[in-house]
Design a protein around this motif. Structure first.
Motif, PDB file in Angstrom:
ATOM      1  N   TYR A  28       0.659  -0.862  -0.220  1.00 17.99           N
ATOM      2  CA  TYR A  28       0.038  -0.463  -0.242  1.00 17.99           C
ATOM      3  C   TYR A  28       0.795   1.370  -0.079  1.00 17.99           C
ATOM      4  O   TYR A  28       0.536   2.252  -0.488  1.00 17.99           O
ATOM      5  CB  TYR A  28      -0.724   0.156   1.135  1.00 17.99           C
ATOM      6  N   TYR A  66      -7.163   3.165   3.755  1.00 17.71           N
ATOM      7  CA  TYR A  66      -7.075   4.063   3.369  1.00 17.71           C
ATOM      8  C   TYR A  66      -5.717   4.426   4.493  1.00 17.71           C
ATOM      9  O   TYR A  66      -5.757   3.940   5.273  1.00 17.71           O
ATOM     10  CB  TYR A  66      -8.178   5.140   3.396  1.00 17.71           C
ATOM     11  N   TYR A  67      -5.229   5.488   3.791  1.00 16.44           N
ATOM     12  CA  TYR A  67      -3.787   6.068   4.151  1.00 16.44           C
ATOM     13  C   TYR A  67      -4.393   6.448   6.046  1.00 16.44           C
ATOM     14  O   TYR A  67      -5.425   7.573   6.242  1.00 16.44           O
ATOM     15  CB  TYR A  67      -3.129   7.584   3.953  1.00 16.44           C
ATOM     16  N   MET A 125      -2.351   1.478  -8.209  1.00 16.75           N
ATOM     17  CA  MET A 125      -3.501   2.593  -7.455  1.00 16.75           C
ATOM     18  C   MET A 125      -3.456   3.950  -8.656  1.00 16.75           C
ATOM     19  O   MET A 125      -3.197   4.959  -8.786  1.00 16.75           O
ATOM     20  CB  MET A 125      -3.044   3.081  -6.360  1.00 16.75           C
ATOM     21  N   LYS A 140      -7.677  10.112   2.062  1.00 17.15           N
ATOM     22  CA  LYS A 140      -6.848  10.024   1.511  1.00 17.15           C
ATOM     23  C   LYS A 140      -6.393   8.573   0.857  1.00 17.15           C
ATOM     24  O   LYS A 140      -6.477   7.419   1.702  1.00 17.15           O
ATOM     25  CB  LYS A 140      -4.972  10.974   1.656  1.00 17.15           C
ATOM     26  N   GLY A 141      -6.794   8.160  -0.322  1.00 20.38           N
ATOM     27  CA  GLY A 141      -5.883   6.871  -1.078  1.00 20.38           C
ATOM     28  C   GLY A 141      -6.747   5.372  -0.743  1.00 20.38           C
ATOM     29  O   GLY A 141      -6.517   4.349   0.232  1.00 20.38           O
ATOM     30  N   GLY A 201      -8.471   3.928  -5.778  1.00 22.18           N
ATOM     31  CA  GLY A 201      -7.563   4.639  -4.648  1.00 22.18           C
ATOM     32  C   GLY A 201      -7.653   5.935  -4.509  1.00 22.18           C
ATOM     33  O   GLY A 201      -6.788   7.342  -5.032  1.00 22.18           O
ATOM     34  N   GLU A 227       1.135   9.049  -5.750  1.00 19.59           N
ATOM     35  CA  GLU A 227       1.271  10.600  -5.786  1.00 19.59           C
ATOM     36  C   GLU A 227       1.852  10.748  -6.262  1.00 19.59           C
ATOM     37  O   GLU A 227       1.974  12.275  -7.154  1.00 19.59           O
ATOM     38  CB  GLU A 227       1.705  10.797  -4.508  1.00 19.59           C
ATOM     39  N   GLN A 252       2.752   1.385  -2.999  1.00 12.68           N
ATOM     40  CA  GLN A 252       1.589   2.144  -4.153  1.00 12.68           C
ATOM     41  C   GLN A 252       1.372   3.420  -3.890  1.00 12.68           C
ATOM     42  O   GLN A 252       0.884   3.616  -5.336  1.00 12.68           O
ATOM     43  CB  GLN A 252       0.566   1.545  -4.253  1.00 12.68           C
ATOM     44  N   LEU A 253       0.876   4.291  -3.072  1.00 13.16           N
ATOM     45  CA  LEU A 253       0.570   5.232  -2.593  1.00 13.16           C
ATOM     46  C   LEU A 253       1.443   6.208  -3.300  1.00 13.16           C
ATOM     47  O   LEU A 253       0.778   7.455  -4.137  1.00 13.16           O
ATOM     48  CB  LEU A 253       0.163   5.251  -1.394  1.00 13.16           C
ATOM     49  N   VAL A 307      -8.996   2.582  -1.184  1.00 19.30           N
ATOM     50  CA  VAL A 307      -8.497   1.253  -1.720  1.00 19.30           C
ATOM     51  C   VAL A 307      -9.563   0.316  -1.439  1.00 19.30           C
ATOM     52  O   VAL A 307      -9.398  -0.382   0.162  1.00 19.30           O
ATOM     53  CB  VAL A 307      -6.805   0.702  -2.264  1.00 19.30           C
ATOM     54  N   ASP A 344      -9.700   9.646  -3.289  1.00 22.45           N
ATOM     55  CA  ASP A 344      -9.232  10.569  -1.771  1.00 22.45           C
ATOM     56  C   ASP A 344     -11.218  11.131  -1.582  1.00 22.45           C
ATOM     57  O   ASP A 344     -11.937  11.510  -2.697  1.00 22.45           O
ATOM     58  CB  ASP A 344      -8.453  11.962  -2.291  1.00 22.45           C
TER      59      ASP A 344
END
Length: 854
Positions: free
Chosen positions: A590, A849-850, A647, A805-806, A823, A598, A593-594, A808, A825
């Motif tokens: 994760y 998610y983040y 993502m 954020k993010g 992925g 970004e 890929q984040l 998935v 927001d």
């Protein structure tokens, strides 16, 4: 005389050449093409090199010699005076025997195509074709001893002497698997007369009102014949150009011309329809008996590579223009889709192009370290409107140019350009990948002011290929397609951002800039850039069979990560930017890929922002490195080897949409800079308060002006409180350019910003964008974000009380569900709906998610 017939050979058998008492092994498949690695795997002689650390166990295969044989039937036909064997490609150092009596061919170039006359050499009934493939590794090393050593980056130096797919030697995303075999179809053609090399060259007038089409072709004749040429328009009108074009056996070439008024034109996706004329060429004997017939679909377009001065900026533009319309190129780089090319099917190529279309991409760059791709790829690009940037097959090396090498390359170029010139999707040929960049790194002799055309006696001899031989072939055989000497190329060296194209690798490689600097790294056309990310967890479970090896630093996963300094650079970009509370595999997947998403998303937005209209095409395209993988690996690919989308695929899909929003956060000092400063993000000991400002812009990639409603909302990240909301008056986004919407909106480091573009008529959401404080690791997130997921048939809905954020989503049991987005927001007051083909409301959907594990 009778009509020509073509039979494709299949039913191959193989064995190791020169090994005492070695028996033949029958291929388990009956395909017309094959290669040694797939056959050895099928026969269980070797383990699958894609699995675990098996790559280490199979290196002996490339050191050995191999041979193939197949049987085929031939029955003489009194109407056929000639018999030819056609070879679409042999990988690579091959000697071909017919019936073990005649040596009919020796080939040392994988990219050559051969027509071998075997008239009078075939037996009635059963015939045998046998091909001996010598080790390309040994062959290259012998040439290196004879002609000297040249420097190669990726793979051993000897590869530069061998006209074989260079990635087979290993790359920073690919394994070392030196395969060989009959990789292209081999067919027997029996005929009295035949037609080949049909080419419809259409030149469209500047006002698009007329097109001059010259149709040329070659023929092999045993007597004088007539040719019948017809052209059928997309709307069904038929032009019969000649019913009595005489062809002489002594000069068997034909050509006819046609003026088309109000031509129906082919356009790239998003700019117009993809439509085709049908060109038919038939040759007929004296008794009006048809002898051979060829049909070609032909797309007609007016193509230009526009390099002209810009308003208020130095240098020149670099954009593709189709039918007088500038095209912003948003796409990716294509490497071969498999280490074993014969494993690829036509369906695989269709799926690959479909990924581009669904990802809002309109260009593929066929990279120079692979191959001149299979017809199926170009056919699908033609059909779907995906533009193709085609490299010649040279990459990342100092290549030779001794006479034998130059001769084989020139023939290679002729063979491939004559094959590829029928595809209207091909809009640019480039001489190589990064070889001028290598010349700069090695301080080779390269004087841009030296226009002699022959540099074979310098230490950069291949410049003669790139600036003399290859452009001459393109000019002669595909005159309507621009030629670019290299990629990157232009201006004062290969890093000049004001002229030509650049490969922007100062994020990840080079100076390893922070990806938040991407707006300072944009060039006129960015044909390579990337960020590495791990493949999906379900993919890792497929190629890492031992559960004990499923952790980020395992020896198996390290072997399946070929990037230079990968562990260090991944850690650098992850740990500089986000919090990582765990190094378990799922968390690391994760995290990487984040960061990849970004980085690539901001790069795409930064590039598209600089497409500002006529005379202000400051950036005309960006091509992500890369869209695909050739084996299971951690790499820069946005879609892993097993087809799982990372993502980054979805992020760039959103940012490349025809109508899209962009945002960036900057300080006043940083905003003024044109190039990266020594430092962008203040260290923890910098006590000066930071002033941050947000810019918002919109991209209209369509060809019509578009009215939209824009809303901008500022949220407290920790509480979800709406701090500020701005609803702009209806904006008309001018066509085919970026429109600046909002500048210097003041924000602090506790605020996330969402922008929404809506249709003012129906009110539905067209596009979203979001911006967060950087780096994310310093952001204080909500301890209880209250994110909820509603699973419905064919879609799901995400709601939240605070910005997240993010996000998935995935189906828990690894069942195949095609998520149309991921992925994402998500912000309060905005339900995010994701279409999901194959999803059922009783499916168990997992969400990450983040900050979820903080």
């Amino acid at each position: 005389m009778s009509v020509a017939t073509t039979v494709t050979l299949s039913g191959w058998r193989w064995r190791q050449h020169g090994k005492v008492d070695e028996k033949w092994h029958q291929c388990v498949h009956d395909k017309p093409t094959t290669e040694i690695f797939t056959d050895l795997i099928d026969a269980k002689v070797i383990p699958d090199p894609f699995i675990d650390e098996n790559e280490r166990l199979v290196q002996w295969v490339g050191e050995a010699d191999w041979e193939y044989a197949c049987d085929f039937q031939y029955e003489p036909d009194s109407g056929h005076s000639r018999q030819d064997l056609l070879f679409a490609g042999l990988d690579t150092v091959a000697t071909v025997y017919l019936n073990d009596q005649d040596k009919i061919l020796e080939s040392t170039n994988m990219f050559h195509r051969h027509r071998i006359d075997v008239t009078g050499k075939l037996r009635r009934g059963l015939n045998t074709l046998r091909i001996v493939f010598k080790s390309a590794l040994h062959y290259g090393r012998e040439l290196e001893k004879k002609h000297g050593s040249y420097r190669a980056f990726s793979g051993e130096n000897s590869r530069v002497h061998v006209r074989k797919a260079q990635y087979h030697y290993g790359w920073d995303w690919g394994p070392l698997l030196m395969t060989c075999g009959p990789c292209g179809e081999i067919s027997l053609e029996t005929y009295a007369s035949t037609v080949e090399n049909v080419f419809a060259d259409a030149q469209v007038s500047e006002d698009l009102q007329t097109a001059s089409m010259k149709i040329s072709f070659d023929a092999i004749l045993d007597r004088d014949v007539t040719a019948d040429v017809t052209v059928t328009t997309p709307s069904g009108h038929i032009f019969r150009l000649s019913t009595a074009l005489s062809l002489s056996a002594k000069d068997p070439r034909g050509s006819v011309s046609l003026e088309i008024h109000q031509p129906e034109l082919w356009y790239p996706i998003g700019h117009g329809p993809q439509i085709f004329y049908l060109v038919d060429v038939a040759i007929v004997g004296p008794d009006q008996v048809p002898l051979h017939y060829v049909r070609k679909p032909v797309g007609i377009r007016r193509l230009r590579l526009v390099q002209q001065p810009l308003i208020d900026e130095p240098g020149t533009s670099f954009f593709i223009e189709i039918n007088n319309k500038p095209v912003y190129s948003s796409g990716s780089n294509w490497i071969p889709g498999h280490s074993f090319l014969t494993s690829m099917t036509a369906k695989d190529y269709v799926s690959a192009v479909d990924l581009c279309v669904k990802g809002n991409q309109n260009m593929l760059r066929v990279w120079g370290g692979g191959i001149y791709e299979h017809d199926a790829l170009y056919e699908e690009c033609d059909r779907r409107g995906i533009l193709v940037w085609q490299d010649f097959a040279f990459a990342c090396a100092q290549y030779p140019c001794y006479p034998e090498f130059a001769a084989t390359v020139k023939r290679e170029a002729v063979d491939q350009v004559k094959r590829l010139r029928q595809y209207c999707s091909i809009v640019l040929y480039a001489g190589n990948n990064e070889d001028y960049q290598i010349a700069e790194m090695l301080n080779l002799t390269w004087d841009p002011e030296d226009h002699s055309g022959d540099w074979t006696n310098t230490d950069f001899p291949a410049r003669t290929l790139y600036e003399t031989h290859l452009p001459a072939v393109v000019t002669e055989y595909s005159p309507g397609v621009p030629y670019h000497p290299s990629s990157p190329w232009g201006g004062e060296g290969t890093t000049d951002r004001t002229v030509g194209d650049i490969h922007q690798w100062n994020v990840w490689h080079g100076s390893q800039e922070k990806y938040q600097l991407w707006d300072k790294l944009v060039g006129r056309f960015v044909s390579e850039f990337g960020m590495l990310g791990f493949p999906a967890a379900k993919s890792i479970r497929r190629f890492v069979t031992d559960p004990a090896q499923r952790y980020p630093q395992s020896s198996v996963l390290d072997l399946h990560n070929k990037a230079d300094g990968a562990e260090r650079r991944l850690a650098l970009y992850v740990l500089e930017n986000i919090r990582v509370n765990s190094l378990d595999l799922d968390s690391w997947i994760y995290a990487t890929q984040l960061i990849q998403a970004e980085c690539l998303g901001f790069a795409v937005r930064s590039c598209r922002r600089q497409w500002k209209g006529p005379g202000r095409e400051y950036c005309a395209g960006q091509l992500v490195w890369q869209i695909n993988d050739c084996w299971p690996v951690s790499s820069w690919a946005m879609v892993d080897f097993y087809g799982e989308k990372k993502m980054a695929y979805f992020m760039t899909m959103r940012d490349s949409a025809p109508l899209a929003l962009g945002m960036s956060r900057s300080t006043p000092e940083l905003k003024k800079l044109k190039s990266p400063p020594p430092q962008i993000l203040a260290p923890p000991h910098d006590l000066a308060p930071k002033k941050n400002f947000i810019d918002v812009w919109a991209v209209n990639g369509t060809l019509k002006d578009f009215p939209v409603q824009i809303e901008v909302r500022l949220y407290d990240i920790a509480t979800g409180a709406l701090r500020e909301e701005r609803s702009m008056d209806i904006q008309t986004l001018l066509s085919n350019r970026t429109t600046e919407l909002l500048e210097d909106l003041s924000v602090d480091d506790k605020t996330a910003v969402q922008a929404i573009m809506k249709d003012p008529q129906g009110g539905h959401v067209i596009a979203r964008a979001s911006d967060w404080p950087q780096p994310l690791k310093y952001v204080t997130l909500s301890a209880s974000p209250d994110v909820t997921l509603s699973v419905l048939d064919g879609k799901l809905e995400i709601r939240t009380k605070v910005p997240v954020k993010g996000v998935v989503v995935s189906v828990a049991d690894d069942r195949d569900v095609d998520f149309g987005d991921n992925g994402v927001d998500v912000f309060p007051d905005d339900v995010y709906t994701i279409c999901a083909q194959g999803l059922a409301k009783d499916d168990k959907v997992e969400m990450r998610y983040y900050g979820l594990d903080f």
